[in-house]
Scaffold this motif. Structure first.
Motif, PDB file in Angstrom:
ATOM      1  N   THR A   4      -7.717  41.792 -23.550  1.00  0.00           N
ATOM      2  CA  THR A   4      -6.761  40.775 -23.971  1.00  0.00           C
ATOM      3  C   THR A   4      -6.091  41.227 -25.262  1.00  0.00           C
ATOM      4  OG1 THR A   4      -8.046  39.006 -22.955  1.00  0.00           O
ATOM      5  CG2 THR A   4      -6.519  38.360 -24.690  1.00  0.00           C
ATOM      6  N   HIS A   5      -4.788  40.967 -25.357  1.00  0.00           N
ATOM      7  CA  HIS A   5      -3.995  41.430 -26.493  1.00  0.00           C
ATOM      8  C   HIS A   5      -3.267  40.247 -27.113  1.00  0.00           C
ATOM      9  CE1 HIS A   5      -4.494  45.440 -24.598  1.00  0.00           C
ATOM     10  NE2 HIS A   5      -4.290  44.763 -23.480  1.00  0.00           N
ATOM     11  N   ILE A   6      -3.022  40.319 -28.424  1.00  0.00           N
ATOM     12  CA  ILE A   6      -2.252  39.298 -29.133  1.00  0.00           C
ATOM     13  C   ILE A   6      -0.879  39.859 -29.486  1.00  0.00           C
ATOM     14  CG2 ILE A   6      -2.033  37.859 -31.188  1.00  0.00           C
ATOM     15  CD1 ILE A   6      -5.020  37.780 -31.430  1.00  0.00           C
ATOM     16  N   ALA A   7       0.163  39.136 -29.088  1.00  0.00           N
ATOM     17  CA  ALA A   7       1.518  39.435 -29.546  1.00  0.00           C
ATOM     18  C   ALA A   7       1.905  38.399 -30.584  1.00  0.00           C
ATOM     19  CB  ALA A   7       2.500  39.408 -28.381  1.00  0.00           C
ATOM     20  N   VAL A   8       2.201  38.856 -31.789  1.00  0.00           N
ATOM     21  CA  VAL A   8       2.733  37.980 -32.832  1.00  0.00           C
ATOM     22  C   VAL A   8       4.240  38.191 -32.847  1.00  0.00           C
ATOM     23  CG1 VAL A   8       2.702  37.354 -35.272  1.00  0.00           C
ATOM     24  CG2 VAL A   8       0.617  38.240 -34.185  1.00  0.00           C
ATOM     25  N   ASP A   9       4.982  37.167 -32.473  1.00  0.00           N
ATOM     26  CA  ASP A   9       6.438  37.252 -32.359  1.00  0.00           C
ATOM     27  C   ASP A   9       7.047  36.240 -33.321  1.00  0.00           C
ATOM     28  OD1 ASP A   9       9.095  37.498 -31.514  1.00  0.00           O
ATOM     29  OD2 ASP A   9       8.796  36.070 -29.864  1.00  0.00           O
ATOM     30  N   ILE A  10       7.715  36.737 -34.354  1.00  0.00           N
ATOM     31  CA  ILE A  10       8.265  35.857 -35.388  1.00  0.00           C
ATOM     32  C   ILE A  10       9.779  35.987 -35.411  1.00  0.00           C
ATOM     33  CG2 ILE A  10       8.210  35.194 -37.805  1.00  0.00           C
ATOM     34  CD1 ILE A  10       5.524  36.557 -38.072  1.00  0.00           C
ATOM     35  N   GLY A  11      10.454  34.880 -35.180  1.00  0.00           N
ATOM     36  CA  GLY A  11      11.902  34.850 -35.252  1.00  0.00           C
ATOM     37  C   GLY A  11      12.381  34.159 -36.506  1.00  0.00           C
ATOM     38  N   ALA A  12      13.696  33.989 -36.595  1.00  0.00           N
ATOM     39  CA  ALA A  12      14.278  33.433 -37.809  1.00  0.00           C
ATOM     40  C   ALA A  12      14.012  31.948 -37.971  1.00  0.00           C
ATOM     41  CB  ALA A  12      15.787  33.693 -37.813  1.00  0.00           C
ATOM     42  N   SER A  13      13.552  31.276 -36.907  1.00  0.00           N
ATOM     43  CA  SER A  13      13.290  29.840 -37.023  1.00  0.00           C
ATOM     44  C   SER A  13      11.862  29.448 -36.660  1.00  0.00           C
ATOM     45  CB  SER A  13      14.265  29.044 -36.142  1.00  0.00           C
ATOM     46  OG  SER A  13      14.166  29.442 -34.786  1.00  0.00           O
ATOM     47  N   SER A  14      11.133  30.340 -35.985  1.00  0.00           N
ATOM     48  CA  SER A  14       9.755  30.004 -35.621  1.00  0.00           C
ATOM     49  C   SER A  14       8.982  31.274 -35.307  1.00  0.00           C
ATOM     50  CB  SER A  14       9.721  29.063 -34.408  1.00  0.00           C
ATOM     51  OG  SER A  14      10.184  29.720 -33.242  1.00  0.00           O
ATOM     52  N   GLY A  15       7.666  31.129 -35.288  1.00  0.00           N
ATOM     53  CA  GLY A  15       6.794  32.221 -34.903  1.00  0.00           C
ATOM     54  C   GLY A  15       5.772  31.721 -33.914  1.00  0.00           C
ATOM     55  N   ARG A  16       5.165  32.657 -33.185  1.00  0.00           N
ATOM     56  CA  ARG A  16       4.173  32.269 -32.193  1.00  0.00           C
ATOM     57  C   ARG A  16       3.179  33.400 -31.976  1.00  0.00           C
ATOM     58  NH1 ARG A  16       8.855  33.692 -30.964  1.00  0.00           N
ATOM     59  NH2 ARG A  16       9.579  31.657 -31.597  1.00  0.00           N
ATOM     60  N   LEU A  17       1.982  33.030 -31.626  1.00  0.00           N
ATOM     61  CA  LEU A  17       0.982  33.986 -31.186  1.00  0.00           C
ATOM     62  C   LEU A  17       0.727  33.719 -29.708  1.00  0.00           C
ATOM     63  CD1 LEU A  17       0.316  33.933 -34.373  1.00  0.00           C
ATOM     64  CD2 LEU A  17      -1.937  34.748 -33.660  1.00  0.00           C
ATOM     65  N   LEU A  18       0.914  34.744 -28.883  1.00  0.00           N
ATOM     66  CA  LEU A  18       0.626  34.646 -27.467  1.00  0.00           C
ATOM     67  C   LEU A  18      -0.412  35.697 -27.115  1.00  0.00           C
ATOM     68  CD1 LEU A  18       4.012  34.257 -27.773  1.00  0.00           C
ATOM     69  CD2 LEU A  18       3.628  33.500 -25.430  1.00  0.00           C
ATOM     70  N   VAL A  19      -1.299  35.350 -26.211  1.00  0.00           N
ATOM     71  CA  VAL A  19      -2.276  36.332 -25.732  1.00  0.00           C
ATOM     72  C   VAL A  19      -1.926  36.687 -24.304  1.00  0.00           C
ATOM     73  CG1 VAL A  19      -4.099  35.581 -27.278  1.00  0.00           C
ATOM     74  CG2 VAL A  19      -3.911  34.526 -25.026  1.00  0.00           C
ATOM     75  N   GLY A  20      -2.093  37.956 -23.985  1.00  0.00           N
ATOM     76  CA  GLY A  20      -1.781  38.431 -22.648  1.00  0.00           C
ATOM     77  C   GLY A  20      -2.902  39.284 -22.101  1.00  0.00           C
ATOM     78  N   THR A  21      -3.195  39.086 -20.834  1.00  0.00           N
ATOM     79  CA  THR A  21      -4.213  39.864 -20.139  1.00  0.00           C
ATOM     80  C   THR A  21      -3.645  40.317 -18.803  1.00  0.00           C
ATOM     81  OG1 THR A  21      -5.934  38.480 -21.133  1.00  0.00           O
ATOM     82  CG2 THR A  21      -6.594  39.866 -19.284  1.00  0.00           C
ATOM     83  N   LEU A  22      -3.881  41.559 -18.454  1.00  0.00           N
ATOM     84  CA  LEU A  22      -3.432  42.083 -17.173  1.00  0.00           C
ATOM     85  C   LEU A  22      -4.543  41.899 -16.147  1.00  0.00           C
ATOM     86  CD1 LEU A  22      -1.280  43.585 -15.585  1.00  0.00           C
ATOM     87  CD2 LEU A  22      -2.265  45.738 -16.391  1.00  0.00           C
ATOM     88  N   GLN A  23      -4.264  41.092 -15.116  1.00  0.00           N
ATOM     89  CA  GLN A  23      -5.260  40.882 -14.074  1.00  0.00           C
ATOM     90  C   GLN A  23      -4.569  40.598 -12.748  1.00  0.00           C
ATOM     91  OE1 GLN A  23      -7.764  37.611 -15.231  1.00  0.00           O
ATOM     92  NE2 GLN A  23      -6.065  36.260 -15.732  1.00  0.00           N
ATOM     93  N   ASP A  24      -5.139  41.139 -11.680  1.00  0.00           N
ATOM     94  CA  ASP A  24      -4.584  40.991 -10.329  1.00  0.00           C
ATOM     95  C   ASP A  24      -3.125  41.426 -10.281  1.00  0.00           C
ATOM     96  OD1 ASP A  24      -7.016  39.913  -9.452  1.00  0.00           O
ATOM     97  OD2 ASP A  24      -6.424  37.893 -10.060  1.00  0.00           O
ATOM     98  N   HIS A  25      -2.814  42.513 -11.000  1.00  0.00           N
ATOM     99  CA  HIS A  25      -1.476  43.110 -11.001  1.00  0.00           C
ATOM    100  C   HIS A  25      -0.408  42.154 -11.540  1.00  0.00           C
ATOM    101  CE1 HIS A  25      -3.287  46.360  -8.765  1.00  0.00           C
ATOM    102  NE2 HIS A  25      -3.699  45.511  -7.850  1.00  0.00           N
ATOM    103  N   LYS A  26      -0.827  41.228 -12.376  1.00  0.00           N
ATOM    104  CA  LYS A  26       0.111  40.330 -13.041  1.00  0.00           C
ATOM    105  C   LYS A  26      -0.330  40.115 -14.476  1.00  0.00           C
ATOM    106  CE  LYS A  26       1.809  37.681  -9.065  1.00  0.00           C
ATOM    107  NZ  LYS A  26       2.017  36.317  -8.504  1.00  0.00           N
ATOM    108  N   ILE A  27       0.611  39.687 -15.305  1.00  0.00           N
ATOM    109  CA  ILE A  27       0.304  39.381 -16.706  1.00  0.00           C
ATOM    110  C   ILE A  27      -0.006  37.901 -16.832  1.00  0.00           C
ATOM    111  CG2 ILE A  27       1.159  39.353 -19.080  1.00  0.00           C
ATOM    112  CD1 ILE A  27       3.071  41.605 -18.279  1.00  0.00           C
ATOM    113  N   ASP A  28      -1.186  37.601 -17.303  1.00  0.00           N
ATOM    114  CA  ASP A  28      -1.545  36.221 -17.619  1.00  0.00           C
ATOM    115  C   ASP A  28      -1.175  35.985 -19.083  1.00  0.00           C
ATOM    116  OD1 ASP A  28      -2.904  33.628 -17.148  1.00  0.00           O
ATOM    117  OD2 ASP A  28      -4.291  34.402 -18.659  1.00  0.00           O
ATOM    118  N   LEU A  29      -0.240  35.078 -19.327  1.00  0.00           N
ATOM    119  CA  LEU A  29       0.305  34.847 -20.665  1.00  0.00           C
ATOM    120  C   LEU A  29      -0.045  33.443 -21.120  1.00  0.00           C
ATOM    121  CD1 LEU A  29       2.193  36.177 -22.836  1.00  0.00           C
ATOM    122  CD2 LEU A  29       4.072  34.949 -21.736  1.00  0.00           C
TER     123      LEU A  29
END
Length: 473
Positions: A4-29
């Motif tokens: 499982t990986h954490i993407a920290v994505d911060i824009g000019a008005s908000s930020g978010r932490l999303l976790v993603g896992t690759l399973q069954d040939h799809k990304i679970d976000l």
């Protein structure tokens, strides 16, 4: 199951932490945490509170732990051009001034008096914007030379956040290209430009590519979180991450749509000729040294400001619905600098309409329609320019990012261009961030594989050209 990986994505008005896992040939976000980000007034300038942003990142990691999520890696992406200077003790020098601050007014023109725009563009291939890092540094050198003299390290905002996580200072390639200080051909800092500006090349750090591992967290953070995380540098320029998540395998024009609209194509080589310069296109770095040949268009910042001024009177959806009722909206040039940070966006739009002998929008729907139709008109012009300079036509446009949710604009764009418009994924930036981490850890092999994975994992919507409303004029 992969890590499982954490993407920290911060824009000019908000930020978010999303976790993603690759399973069954799809990304679970999964979105774990979201927080606000806004410019603040500090020392007479519009600034970013980067220490607060780091505190929010740490809060998000704690929430992951509380939820029983056990990520293995983390990476941060943000907007471009803004930076942090560190002194010899690695302490920040002064506030982190935001790109919308007025300190760069007139600086681009002043630099051009002695260093020609032609030369800068031939070397860097970067679009001329008054807030580019090159002009921010020139402005600082002019107004606060003592700060430049104290500086020992230059870090872009995501570089600085990675430094706070690991203690390691690097400059990531995709965001570095936005400074207009990187040579498009050598893909290194352009020493000649730096010398002209009186900036020491020693100020800059090792250049690293997306997918580079910085190792684990600082010891004190390991103790705080009760775990270690490998920090993997994604494409730290948020648009570069978003473009990495374009779902279609075939070639397409992309529109990364949010606060800004970034419209372009991927090329193997930069286009730094006179026509590209005249059209003010940029050649920003992408994953695998691809070039994002694009135009930076003002974007939904304008409607965000309009909504802010109306307060709680209208939701975004209500503004869209009201705009649909306007039969002949007025049009403005959304790429004028006057819309970068006006005192009152509605009044600025009205003034621009009046100056161009257009009907002045008064009602909320008229103002919103003016923004939406003017944006589409700008998109249409940029698409024609892209096709001209690439010597070919494209059959479709992929809209990614938060703006992909505006189905009214999506359909308008399809109608105006006669092209298929495909929208999604909305969280393209975070997904692209995750894809780079997954490739670095060996769970994905190539960028092409990553894009097929996106198409299989996330819903996409298609808008076919129809007879309907198009921008007038």
């Amino acid at each position: 199951m992969s890590a499982t990986h954490i993407a920290v994505d911060i824009g000019a008005s908000s930020g978010r932490l999303l976790v993603g896992t690759l399973q069954d040939h799809k990304i679970d976000l999964q979105e774990v945490y979201r927080f606000d980000n806004a410019m603040i007034h500090r020392s007479g300038h519009l600034c970013w509170d980067v220490d607060e942003l780091f505190a929010e990142i740490k809060k998000g990691i704690h929430i992951c732990r509380e939820k029983g999520i056990k990520p293995k890696t983390i990476g941060v992406d943000t907007w471009a051009v803004d930076y942090v200077l560190l002194d010899e003790e690695d302490q920040p020098i002064g506030p982190v001034v935001a790109y919308r601050d007025s300190r760069t007014e007139g600086i681009m023109e002043k630099v051009a008096e002695t260093l020609s725009k032609d030369d800068i563009y031939r070397r860097t291939g970067i679009q001329f914007q008054p807030f580019n890092t090159i002009y921010q540094l020139a402005a600082l050198k002019e107004s606060n030379p003592e700060m430049m003299e104290k500086a020992r390290s230059f870090l872009m905002v995501p570089d600085y956040l990675h430094y706070l996580l690991t203690g390691k200072k690097v400059n990531e390639y995709t965001n570095a290209t936005s400074t207009q200080l990187l040579n498009a051909y050598s893909k290194k800092w352009d020493d000649a430009l730096l010398e002209y500006l009186g900036i020491s090349p020693d100020l800059f750090e090792e250049m690293v590519l997306p997918g580079t591992s910085l190792g684990g967290l600082r010891p004190e953070l390991v103790q705080e979180f009760g775990c270690d995380l490998e920090v993997i540098v994604p494409a730290t320029h948020d648009t570069a991450s978003a473009v990495a998540a374009i779902p279609e395998a075939k070639e397409t024009i992309y529109l990364s749509s949010g606060t800004w609209s970034l419209l372009g194509v991927e090329n193997a080589e930069p286009i730094c000729d006179e026509k590209a310069q005249a059209y003010n296109f940029t050649n920003e770095g992408g994953v695998d040294y691809r070039f994002r040949f694009l135009k930076n268009i003002m974007g939904f910042w304008m409607i965000q400001e309009v909504k802010r001024l109306y307060g709680d009177m209208y939701s975004f959806d209500e503004l869209v619905q009201a705009s649909k009722k306007v039969k002949a909206p007025s049009l403005i040039d959304v790429d004028q600098n006057r819309f970068l940070n006006p005192v009152n966006m509605i009044e600025e739009i009205q003034a621009a309409c009046m100056e161009n002998n257009q009907a002045v929008p008064v009602r909320s729907g008229e103002v919103a329609a003016c923004v939406f139709h003017s944006l589409v008109k700008s998109y249409q012009a940029a698409i024609l320019q892209i096709e001209e300079m690439n010597g070919r036509t494209f059959d479709q446009v992929n809209i990614i990012g938060g703006g992909a949710q505006n189905e009214y604009v999506n359909q308008l764009l399809a109608n105006v261009t006669g092209k298929l418009v495909v929208s999604g994924p909305v969280e393209a930036t975070a997904i692209g961030n995750l894809l780079v981490q997954m490739r670095a850890t060996g769970h994905i092999n190539t960028l092409a594989d990553a894009r097929k994975l996106v198409a299989a994992s996330f819903p996409l919507k298609k808008f076919n050209p129809q007879k309907g409303e198009v921008p007038n004029g």
